[in-house]
Scaffold this active site. Sequence first.
Site, PDB file in Angstrom:
ATOM      1  N   GLU A 326       0.813  -1.218   0.000  1.00  0.00           N
ATOM      2  CA  GLU A 326       0.000   0.000   0.000  1.00  0.00           C
ATOM      3  C   GLU A 326       0.848   1.271   0.000  1.00  0.00           C
ATOM      4  OE1 GLU A 326      -0.319  -2.662   1.751  1.00  0.00           O
ATOM      5  OE2 GLU A 326      -2.396  -3.203   2.158  1.00  0.00           O
ATOM      6  N   LYS A 434      -1.994 -11.121  23.301  1.00  0.00           N
ATOM      7  CA  LYS A 434      -2.672 -10.402  24.381  1.00  0.00           C
ATOM      8  C   LYS A 434      -2.793 -11.317  25.581  1.00  0.00           C
ATOM      9  CE  LYS A 434      -4.536  -8.088  20.598  1.00  0.00           C
ATOM     10  NZ  LYS A 434      -4.787  -8.805  19.347  1.00  0.00           N
ATOM     11  N   TRP A 439      -0.071  -6.465  26.313  1.00  0.00           N
ATOM     12  CA  TRP A 439       0.422  -6.857  25.002  1.00  0.00           C
ATOM     13  C   TRP A 439       1.849  -7.398  25.104  1.00  0.00           C
ATOM     14  CZ3 TRP A 439      -1.024  -2.146  21.382  1.00  0.00           C
ATOM     15  CH2 TRP A 439      -2.416  -2.143  21.207  1.00  0.00           C
TER      16      TRP A 439
HETATM   17  P1  ADP Z   1       1.675  -8.322   2.113  1.00  0.00           P
HETATM   18  O1  ADP Z   1       1.155  -8.409   0.747  1.00  0.00           O
HETATM   19  O2  ADP Z   1       1.984  -9.598   2.830  1.00  0.00           O
HETATM   20  O3  ADP Z   1       1.053  -7.283   2.984  1.00  0.00           O
HETATM   21  P2  ADP Z   1       3.723  -6.511   1.963  1.00  0.00           P
HETATM   22  O4  ADP Z   1       5.073  -6.554   1.420  1.00  0.00           O
HETATM   23  O5  ADP Z   1       2.828  -5.442   1.543  1.00  0.00           O
HETATM   24  O6  ADP Z   1       3.103  -7.855   1.727  1.00  0.00           O
HETATM   25  O7  ADP Z   1       3.838  -6.594   3.527  1.00  0.00           O
HETATM   26  C1  ADP Z   1       3.820  -5.461   4.292  1.00  0.00           C
HETATM   27  C2  ADP Z   1       4.004  -5.821   5.716  1.00  0.00           C
HETATM   28  O8  ADP Z   1       5.243  -6.493   5.907  1.00  0.00           O
HETATM   29  C3  ADP Z   1       4.092  -4.611   6.596  1.00  0.00           C
HETATM   30  O9  ADP Z   1       2.825  -4.112   6.928  1.00  0.00           O
HETATM   31  C4  ADP Z   1       4.847  -5.154   7.791  1.00  0.00           C
HETATM   32  O10 ADP Z   1       3.989  -5.843   8.681  1.00  0.00           O
HETATM   33  C5  ADP Z   1       5.777  -6.143   7.170  1.00  0.00           C
HETATM   34  N1  ADP Z   1       7.094  -5.543   6.979  1.00  0.00           N
HETATM   35  C6  ADP Z   1       7.609  -4.964   5.892  1.00  0.00           C
HETATM   36  N2  ADP Z   1       8.854  -4.521   6.110  1.00  0.00           N
HETATM   37  C7  ADP Z   1       9.147  -4.832   7.388  1.00  0.00           C
HETATM   38  C8  ADP Z   1      10.287  -4.626   8.234  1.00  0.00           C
HETATM   39  N3  ADP Z   1      11.371  -4.027   7.807  1.00  0.00           N
HETATM   40  N4  ADP Z   1      10.206  -5.081   9.492  1.00  0.00           N
HETATM   41  C9  ADP Z   1       9.105  -5.701   9.952  1.00  0.00           C
HETATM   42  N5  ADP Z   1       8.015  -5.914   9.216  1.00  0.00           N
HETATM   43  C10 ADP Z   1       8.027  -5.491   7.947  1.00  0.00           C
END
Ligand code: ADP
Length: 539
Positions: A326, A434, A439
């Site tokens: 997004e 939780k 948390w």
């Molecule tokens: P999906 O289609 O699975 O959402 P994305 O690549 O859009 O694939 O995933 C985004 C999500 O990946 C983010 O919202 C976050 O939760 C996780 N994410 C991306 N980069 C990182 C990072 N550097 N560290 C931790 N989580 C990450």
Amino acid sequence: MMPIQLNVSTMLERAELLFPRKTVISRTLHQVHRLTYKEIGERTRRLSSMLAKLGVEPGDRVGTFGWNHHRHLEAYFAVPGLGAVIHMINIRLSPEHIVYIINHAQDKVLLVDEDLLPLFEKLKDHLPTVKAYIVMSDSTEVASSSLEPLYSYEALLAEGDPKFQFKKDIDEYSPAGLCFTSATTGNPKGVEYTHRALVLHSLAIGLADTLALSESDVCMPVVPMFHVNAWGLPYAATWFGSSQVLPGPRFTPEILAELIAGEKVTVTAGVPTIWLGLYNVLSQGRYDTGSLRAVVCGGSAAPVSLIRSYEDKLGIPFYHAYGMTETTPLVTVARLKSYQENLSREEQLELRAKQGVLVPGLEMRVLGANGDVKWDGQEMGELLLRGPWIAKEYYKDDTSAHVFDDGWLHTGDIATVDPEGFIKLVDRTKDLIKSGGEWISSVDLENAIIDHEAVFEAAVVAVPSEQWAERPVACVVLKEEYKGRVAKEDILNFIAPKFPKWWLPDDVIFMDEIPKTSVGKFLKRKLREQLKYHLTKPV
Ligand code: ADP
């Protein structure tokens, strides 16, 4: 100032004009190609002209189903060059999801890699909108196939017009690209990238305090071109005239190491799993990686141990970045501020293992139960984002309208912010544990466990507990040489000093492998399902 509309094809035009001799190195099934931007430009124009001949009109969607290679790069520009929308299809989605997104996007033409073609023979009867298939291969012949009509990419290019003019009067807010999220739940959701978003995002990638991509770089996106525009790198690298190395189908860590050493790659980007695999090869010392100035790691959290391994053992600068489908995707990069260079190595690593600082151009909020959280590195809340390359809606899908409430993207990521503005993700909203009304961050526990020398991978998930609602359970994959030699207590004792007692997992389960999503992230939903009755017996 002039009301000039930002346009994706102008990025390629700059490479044609100013960097015609710079090269794109592209590994396909049968060979490694070397093409100059002059050649890439002509081939892209030929492709645009032939897509137009096949009936692609402004606004139409053209799907791609392929690995990282020069033909995919050409499509990145040829499709938006017509005012049409390139829909990069994730080849690792299930057949049901592939059918769903092609129909949802109403793709008119599909460009498919030769080794991935057989899949479509099975799906073709479910794809009523697709009017033509184009097979991307080195040959001008078309293999016999039940797909109709099926064209050879190279044969089409041979007929195309190398001087074809890209469409000029495109509104910068009109869509140029489309990607779907990889859907850990429900149907994939589409995100349309506008011309404006892709151009501004490319600028952001070039800034000195983000990735500083420039003409002098040799950029190798390992992140797939079907996943969030390969993090925007092919667009930015072309615009800036950087050389590009596209690693092609089914690469191994050895192939990546050879490309890095052979082509003198300076910047590369991918998910932690890729870098874990590559580290095992590079640590044997057989490859010269002296050219590398940045390994960019995102998509999931980069464990501090991984940063330390690359930097301290291999001498390769390693950067943690964060984003999502997004967000086009670049949101934060973990780079130290100048005055933080005085901190101890351990303090620096702690900061650099965070997701980092917001890149210029974006705005953020972190919203807790009582409004915006304090920037104390402690209080947790959901990260909200806004900016010119942040989605405002899903493509023809309002089932998740709440994600875009109040003009902000609600990322579903739970974060803390420290007084310096470094964001640290502590979990996905759905993965937080939780326990007794408090948390627990699964990510913090995972990072601590992965620091143990015997651990290869670790995922911590919430398991239902009668007393506490949920409790953490750790799933751990040991390195081969440690299998059978490490006990649960060793892991728990190792992390105990770092956490309050009630954070410690109730159990540690050793596994051979942690289930992963199509893009290599832990499939925690599946683990939760497997472990549903682990702490309580089913009634
Ligand atoms: P999906 O289609 O699975 O959402 P994305 O690549 O859009 O694939 O995933 C985004 C999500 O990946 C983010 O919202 C976050 O939760 C996780 N994410 C991306 N980069 C990182 C990072 N550097 N560290 C931790 N989580 C990450």
